[in-house]
Design an enzyme around this catalytic site. Structure first.
Site, PDB file in Angstrom:
ATOM      1  N   TYR A 113       0.736  -1.145   0.019  1.00 18.65           N
ATOM      2  CA  TYR A 113      -0.179   0.199   0.047  1.00 18.65           C
ATOM      3  C   TYR A 113       0.827   1.322   0.044  1.00 18.65           C
ATOM      4  O   TYR A 113       2.147   1.155   0.621  1.00 18.65           O
ATOM      5  CB  TYR A 113      -1.106  -0.018   1.316  1.00 18.65           C
ATOM      6  CG  TYR A 113      -0.335   0.680   2.518  1.00 18.65           C
ATOM      7  CD1 TYR A 113      -0.790   2.159   2.546  1.00 18.65           C
ATOM      8  CD2 TYR A 113       0.339   0.059   3.360  1.00 18.65           C
ATOM      9  CE1 TYR A 113      -0.412   2.781   3.717  1.00 18.65           C
ATOM     10  CE2 TYR A 113       0.738   0.864   4.470  1.00 18.65           C
ATOM     11  CZ  TYR A 113       0.439   2.420   4.651  1.00 18.65           C
ATOM     12  OH  TYR A 113       1.017   2.839   5.571  1.00 18.65           O
ATOM     13  N   PHE A 205      -2.727   1.070  12.739  1.00 23.22           N
ATOM     14  CA  PHE A 205      -2.888  -0.574  12.252  1.00 23.22           C
ATOM     15  C   PHE A 205      -1.312  -0.891  11.582  1.00 23.22           C
ATOM     16  O   PHE A 205      -0.805  -1.943  12.255  1.00 23.22           O
ATOM     17  CB  PHE A 205      -3.626  -0.321  10.811  1.00 23.22           C
ATOM     18  CG  PHE A 205      -3.651  -1.589  10.108  1.00 23.22           C
ATOM     19  CD1 PHE A 205      -4.600  -2.711  10.432  1.00 23.22           C
ATOM     20  CD2 PHE A 205      -2.737  -1.566   8.975  1.00 23.22           C
ATOM     21  CE1 PHE A 205      -4.468  -3.567   9.543  1.00 23.22           C
ATOM     22  CE2 PHE A 205      -2.785  -2.950   8.268  1.00 23.22           C
ATOM     23  CZ  PHE A 205      -3.492  -3.792   8.591  1.00 23.22           C
ATOM     24  N   ASP A 206      -0.551  -0.071  11.224  1.00 25.62           N
ATOM     25  CA  ASP A 206       0.756  -0.339  10.524  1.00 25.62           C
ATOM     26  C   ASP A 206       1.853  -0.673  11.582  1.00 25.62           C
ATOM     27  O   ASP A 206       2.248  -1.728  11.853  1.00 25.62           O
ATOM     28  CB  ASP A 206       1.481   0.912   9.973  1.00 25.62           C
ATOM     29  CG  ASP A 206       0.419   1.373   8.828  1.00 25.62           C
ATOM     30  OD1 ASP A 206      -0.410   1.692   8.967  1.00 25.62           O
ATOM     31  OD2 ASP A 206       1.212   1.682   7.814  1.00 25.62           O
ATOM     32  N   THR A 207       1.800   0.194  12.806  1.00 26.35           N
ATOM     33  CA  THR A 207       2.350  -0.150  14.067  1.00 26.35           C
ATOM     34  C   THR A 207       2.229  -1.333  14.689  1.00 26.35           C
ATOM     35  O   THR A 207       3.051  -2.227  14.923  1.00 26.35           O
ATOM     36  CB  THR A 207       2.564   1.024  15.169  1.00 26.35           C
ATOM     37  OG1 THR A 207       2.842   2.090  14.340  1.00 26.35           O
ATOM     38  CG2 THR A 207       3.383   0.967  16.011  1.00 26.35           C
TER      39      THR A 207
END
Length: 457
Positions: A113, A205-207
């Site tokens: 993404y 979300f990424d972390t």
């Protein structure tokens, strides 16, 4: 092809085979919310770059996070014009929700993404996904904080980004350098195992995904990027930072209490050379020694603190026995979890009972040392007592490690037999996401079942 994977584990990482015509190897997701002006030039630029430079078939997926402007119409026109572009709309906002939904159902073996502003130079895209295609790594992230990265942005954002990553390193022991760069990729087989454990639906979300992947033993590849800040970004910095800190607290608490089933993810692909049955090579000895030493130092300090406190209420033998008993229970529990990697409650009572036997040996050594000291000196000073106890504990520590390794925790934790499995897709997604090209785990897209007002962009 690798043939030495441990029984019952998922297949080892392998180089992705050459795909047939029209089968996408890479699915690049662009999450958007009210981006009617930037969406078309972004997709056209990305499509042109992939067409010219990417050696595999690809797909670009526009994930619309409940936009209220003309973004859905722009996305639909792009999908009609370009065969490699598709669109999917969610009725709720949240970058994490969009990524989890599309990634969970995509048939491409490599998922990526990037932000719609294309702040990251696209020349980093192939280096980002190449180690995932080759099977070398499980996740890949663009890093704006690497030494060779070239970044143009204001002092405020630079300070916030570096402070946030320092917090992650200090609180969650994260070793990756840049958690929030909007330029990431993951293998689909890894995503299918990790995504059900990620709770956040917004910017954290990424972390959360990276922390869980790192704790599960996945390999994270970092790519230095050229990055130019978008001055028109609609991200609310203060609000996002506040929610990120809440997420750090939640994940840190879950890791501390053991509520996350990370034991089901450890060694998820069965190709770690440390898992091989090699003769004359002690398995994990160096790591266990380091862990045991760290636990030993902390438990010794804990023991001395307890001894000094109990000494005010009784004699030296009483204080020593009680302090050693309490610290021994804590020491066994810490070594069980941290040094020898045993998770769950199974066998905990037996391990504590065996630990008490080891405690008895330590008690005999320290008690004997105190008895010898009292026999040699009528009224020894407190500092002398502590010095003798430290020496006795060092001798007991060496014996304790040998007994722990050979008797209490002789075997490594059992291999994981199966990953988390969810149900097949319910058919609500576009056609490209309803087919599966192999027999890997099928994961149901996570439906946006709740309203999350904090996911504003």
């Amino acid at each position: 092809m690798r043939t030495d994977s441990s029984p019952g584990s998922l297949p080892a990482r392998e180089h992705l085979p050459a795909a047939g015509a029209g089968t996408p190897v890479l699915d690049v997701v662009i999450p958007v919310y009210n981006e009617e002006k930037d969406l078309r030039p972004c997709v056209l630029r990305l499509h042109d770059h992939l067409t010219r430079t990417f050696p595999y078939a690809f797909r670009i997926t526009v994930a619309d996070n409940a936009s209220t402007d003309a973004t859905p119409h722009v996305a639909a026109r792009l999908a009609a014009e370009l065969a490699e572009v598709t669109t999917f709309r969610l009725e709720q906002k949240g970058r994490g929700r969009a990524l989890r939904t599309v990634w969970s159902a995509s048939d491409a073996p490599v998922l990526a993404y990037m932000d719609v502003d294309l702040s990251t130079d696209l020349n980093a895209l192939l280096p980002l996904v190449a180690p995932l295609i080759s099977g070398h790594s499980d996740l890949a992230i663009g890093s704006r904080l690497a030494r060779s990265s070239r970044v143009v942005r204001g002092a405020k954002r630079e300070f916030i980004s570096r402070s946030y990553n320092l917090i992650l390193r200090g609180s969650l022991q994260a070793r990756f350098s840049d958690a929030q760069c909007g330029f990431k990729a993951i293998r689909r087989d890894v995503a299918q195992v990790l995504l059900p454990l990620v709770e956040d639906t917004g910017w954290f979300f990424d972390t959360e995904m990276l922390v869980l992947a790192e704790r599960a033993g996945c390999r994270i590849h970092e790519v230095p990027v050229d990055w130019v800040d978008d001055p028109d970004s609609t991200v609310h910095i203060v609000k996002t930072a506040t929610e990120d800190l809440k997420g750090v607290w939640r994940v840190g608490k879950a890791l501390t209490t053991g509520s996350l089933p990370l034991d089901r993810l450890a060694r998820p692909f069965g190709d770690d050379p440390r898992d091989r049955d090699l003769t004359d090579v002690p398995q994990g000895l160096a790591r266990q020694l380091v862990g045991f030493c760290v636990v030993g130092v902390l438990s010794t300090l804990f023991y001395l603190l307890l001894y000094s406190g109990f000494r005010h209420f009784g004699g030296s033998q009483f204080a020593n026995a009680l302090a050693l008993l309490v610290s021994a229970v804590a020491n066994t529990a810490a070594n069980r979890r941290l040094t020898f990697g045993v998770r769950g409650r199974g066998g905990a009572v037996r391990h504590q009972a065996q630990g008490l036997v080891v405690f008895g040996i330590g008690l005999a050594l320290t008690a004997g040392s105190l008895a010898a000291l009292n026999a040699a000196t009528a009224d020894p000073g407190h500092s002398t007592e502590l010095a003798v106890l430290i020496a006795a504990n060092l001798a007991a520590t060496v014996l304790r490690f040998l007994l722990f390794r050979a008797w209490v925790f002789p075997d490594a934790p059992p291999a994981v037999d199966a990953p988390l499995i969810a149900h097949p897709s319910d058919g609500r997604l576009p056609e490209p996401y309803r087919t599966w090209s192999d027999a890997t785990v099928r994961l149901q897209p996570v439906p946006p079942a709740d309203t999350d007002p904090r996911d504003g962009r």
